[in-house]
Design an enzyme around this catalytic site. Structure first.
Site, PDB file in Angstrom:
ATOM      1  N   ARG A 155       0.848  -1.181   0.000  1.00  0.00           N
ATOM      2  CA  ARG A 155       0.000   0.000   0.000  1.00  0.00           C
ATOM      3  C   ARG A 155       0.889   1.238   0.000  1.00  0.00           C
ATOM      4  NH1 ARG A 155      -2.379  -3.444   3.925  1.00  0.00           N
ATOM      5  NH2 ARG A 155      -4.438  -4.234   3.291  1.00  0.00           N
ATOM      6  N   LYS A 171      -2.911  -2.761   7.818  1.00  0.00           N
ATOM      7  CA  LYS A 171      -4.137  -2.374   8.509  1.00  0.00           C
ATOM      8  C   LYS A 171      -4.344  -3.249   9.732  1.00  0.00           C
ATOM      9  CE  LYS A 171      -6.668  -0.478   4.567  1.00  0.00           C
ATOM     10  NZ  LYS A 171      -7.907  -0.539   3.766  1.00  0.00           N
ATOM     11  N   HIS A 202      -2.702   3.510  -6.286  1.00  0.00           N
ATOM     12  CA  HIS A 202      -2.696   2.068  -6.052  1.00  0.00           C
ATOM     13  C   HIS A 202      -2.644   1.262  -7.343  1.00  0.00           C
ATOM     14  CE1 HIS A 202      -3.590   2.730  -1.788  1.00  0.00           C
ATOM     15  NE2 HIS A 202      -3.334   1.455  -1.612  1.00  0.00           N
ATOM     16  N   ARG A 216      -0.138  -1.554  -7.157  1.00  0.00           N
ATOM     17  CA  ARG A 216      -0.594  -2.634  -6.263  1.00  0.00           C
ATOM     18  C   ARG A 216      -1.624  -3.503  -6.984  1.00  0.00           C
ATOM     19  NH1 ARG A 216      -1.381  -4.081  -0.803  1.00  0.00           N
ATOM     20  NH2 ARG A 216      -3.531  -4.567  -0.211  1.00  0.00           N
ATOM     21  N   HIS A 270      -4.886  -8.736   2.872  1.00  0.00           N
ATOM     22  CA  HIS A 270      -6.336  -8.645   2.986  1.00  0.00           C
ATOM     23  C   HIS A 270      -6.835  -9.548   4.107  1.00  0.00           C
ATOM     24  CE1 HIS A 270      -6.745  -7.306  -1.498  1.00  0.00           C
ATOM     25  NE2 HIS A 270      -6.460  -6.302  -0.690  1.00  0.00           N
ATOM     26  N   TYR A 290      -9.830  -9.371  -7.922  1.00  0.00           N
ATOM     27  CA  TYR A 290      -8.791  -9.351  -8.952  1.00  0.00           C
ATOM     28  C   TYR A 290      -8.962 -10.486  -9.937  1.00  0.00           C
ATOM     29  CZ  TYR A 290      -6.462  -5.891  -6.065  1.00  0.00           C
ATOM     30  OH  TYR A 290      -6.171  -4.759  -5.350  1.00  0.00           O
TER      31      TYR A 290
END
Length: 561
Positions: free
Chosen positions: A200, A224, A295, A298, A321, A330
């Site tokens: 990120r 995160k 992004h 990424r 994730h 994706y």
């Protein structure tokens, strides 16, 4: 973002690494003494001319819970703070004195206000999540305050696929930082690591030197929810990082206290906005324009891994994730790219096959035309044609039946003076305009036909032009008899001369016809020719005129003797 005071930055990024080796500062101190830096206040505090609103402390308490209790990242808390600040301003303008006065009507009006401002659906959904969390927190704290969002239906999230660059676009982008200047080496390492690891933007610009393991080709970051993960990167990123750390970073940042890997031109830590400006500049130079966003690398990292056969769970771990459903989006990009590649491959094969057919047909056609033998007077040709006939909406046939296919057998005899005579035998099948159709037989009886078959037999006279060439044009007139037969769809009607049952055939009469037309013969092999004709037939039945237009294409061959 919170409403607490932020620490003040120094007037200069650094004092140049404190002191040089000689003991003198590389940058002379200013002659004018610098006054003490006042504590900066954010926009809410600066805009408060009146006493502190009672609406603000509950918001600060909720942000503290997010920061301390749920341990959300600083970026997430800042995003919630911005959203709630906007909600606070809206509520104040609408006379809300305390949060227990917030109603579903107020919340609906706020969301409508956001849409009127042109905010995207994703932004509105994020604002909704911030409001839902805040009011649920208030309901838990007070025990009496109602949640105005509890009864609102969930929003419809717009499904937008992330934009990924193609492999060719990524290669063009990574090739843009050219030269051995310190900033060029930094940009090359920055882009290579961003694409090679899928970090990120906040993880990339916040990367500490101690978290970068060049020997192990891996980097450890805290994502995160403060979850740590280790991501490998490739040799291209390794070469770019080594050149940057050995040759460029010591020139950009001479302070040993700076722990960030990537620094700006003044030696300070690189910000997210700084990364976006670097990416945008090189994307424009590569001709990618606005298709690149922070992004994009990424998304490209994840998409290219899946296209290369990587497991979805592995990509989930690399991206950090929490749910595999987030990573699964994706796969849609992968399928879309696969479909696009398949269509390009199919189009390419179609072009190749069309080229091969053309290359094969053209020589054969040229050879076939070289064998053409033009017919002479006295020769007879036999031809077959298929086409389409249309009854105009008039007369006692055309008001019930429309059009249908035709099949024709022709005999054509060449005469002197570019004239000819021929016989034609034709069958045409027409559908009823409406189901069921109504057709009058005699004066009284009605039946319900579904199809009409017309058999035409007659003689044609031709005036030909350019008979000594491979393309012969002609005009024709003709006359003959037609026999019409209707196929019925009921079994109750009795008409003379015999019974009619379900699906039976009824002879509904004969009549003469007259025709005029034009045609074309194009010889392509020996005595064979394409035969194209366009005719108008005036068909008479019970004294009424019916108009029939026909177009037909076929082939005709002339006998040699």
């Amino acid at each position: 973002m919170s409403w607490r005071a932020r620490p003040c930055r120094e007037p200069w990024p650094s004092a140049c690494s404190s002191m040089s080796r000689a003991g003198a500062c590389a940058r002379p101190p200013p002659r004018v003494p610098v006054p003490a830096c006042p504590e900066p206040r954010d926009e809410v505090e600066m805009s408060r001319a009146e006493p502190r609103s009672v609406l603000e402390p509950p918001l600060e308490a909720y942000l503290d819970e997010l920061r301390v209790g749920r341990r959300l990242s600083a970026n997430t808390v800042d995003a919630y703070a911005r959203d709630l600040k906007d909600y606070l301003a809206f509520a104040s303008r609408h006379g809300v004195a305390s949060w227990d006065q917030a109603t579903p009507t107020l919340v609906d009006a706020y969301f409508a206000h956001l849409l009127e401002r042109g905010l995207s659906g994703r932004t509105v959904a994020r604002r909704r999540a911030a409001l839902r969390g805040f009011h649920a927190h208030r309901a838990r704290q007070t025990g009496t305050e109602a949640d105005p969002l509890a009864g609102l239906p969930p929003p419809r999230r717009e499904r937008r696929l992330p934009h990924a660059l193609s492999v060719e676009d990524v290669e063009r982008l990574l090739a843009q930082p050219e030269g051995d200047a310190p900033l060029a080496l930094r940009d090359r390492a920055l882009l290579e690591l961003a694409y090679g690891s899928g970090l990120r933007v906040s993880e990339l610009v916040g990367l500490e030197r101690e978290r970068l393991a060049l020997a192990g080709l891996a980097v450890t970051v805290s994502g995160k929810g403060s979850k740590e993960r280790t991501i490998p990167f490739g040799r291209s990123a390794l070469r770019a990082l080594r050149e940057y750390l050995e040759r460029a970073r010591p020139l950009l940042c001479r302070s040993e206290r700076q722990g960030r890997v990537f620094v700006n031109a003044r030696g300070g830590p690189l910000s997210r906005m700084g990364f976006w400006k670097i990416l945008a500049r090189h994307a424009t130079a590569a001709g990618l324009g606005t298709r690149v966003h922070p992004h994009a690398l990424r998304h490209s990292f994840a998409t290219h891994l899946l296209q290369g056969g990587a497991d979805l769970r592995v990509v989930q771990e690399l991206l950090g994730h929490a749910s595999v459903a987030t990573t699964a989006i994706y796969t849609h990009l992968d399928h879309r790219a696969t479909r696009g590649e398949t269509m390009r491959r199919v189009r390419k094969q179609a072009v190749l096959w069309a080229g091969a057919v053309v290359c094969l047909v053209l020589p054969v056609a040229a050879w076939a035309e070289s064998t053409v033998v033009l017919p002479r007077p006295g020769q007879v040709g036999v031809g077959l044609q298929g086409g389409y006939g249309l009854l105009l909406d008039s007369g006692n046939l055309g008001d019930t039946f429309g059009g249908g296919p035709t099949f024709t057998v022709r005999l054509r005899y060449r005469m002197r003076f570019e004239r000819g005579v021929g016989l034609s035998f034709e069958s045409q099948r027409m559908d009823a305009r409406e189901e069921p159709g109504t057709f009058v037989v005699g004066d009284e009886t009605t039946v319900e036909p579904t199809k009409l078959s017309v058999t035409v037999s007659g003689i044609d006279l031709y005036q030909m032009f350019a008979t000594r060439t491979k393309t012969v044009k002609m005009l024709s007139v003709g006359a003959g008899l037609t026999q019409t037969r209707a196929k019925l769809n009921n079994g109750d009607t009795q008409v003379t001369p015999g019974p009619v049952g379900n699906g039976r055939i009824l002879n509904i009469g004969d009549g003469p016809y007259l025709s005029v037309g034009a045609g074309l013969e194009r010889f392509f092999f020996h005595t064979w020719a394409y035969d194209l004709s366009l005719r108008y037939l005036a068909v008479f039945r019970d004294g009424k005129l019916n108009n029939d237009l026909q177009i037909a294409l076929g082939a005709i061959v002339y006998a040699e003797y």
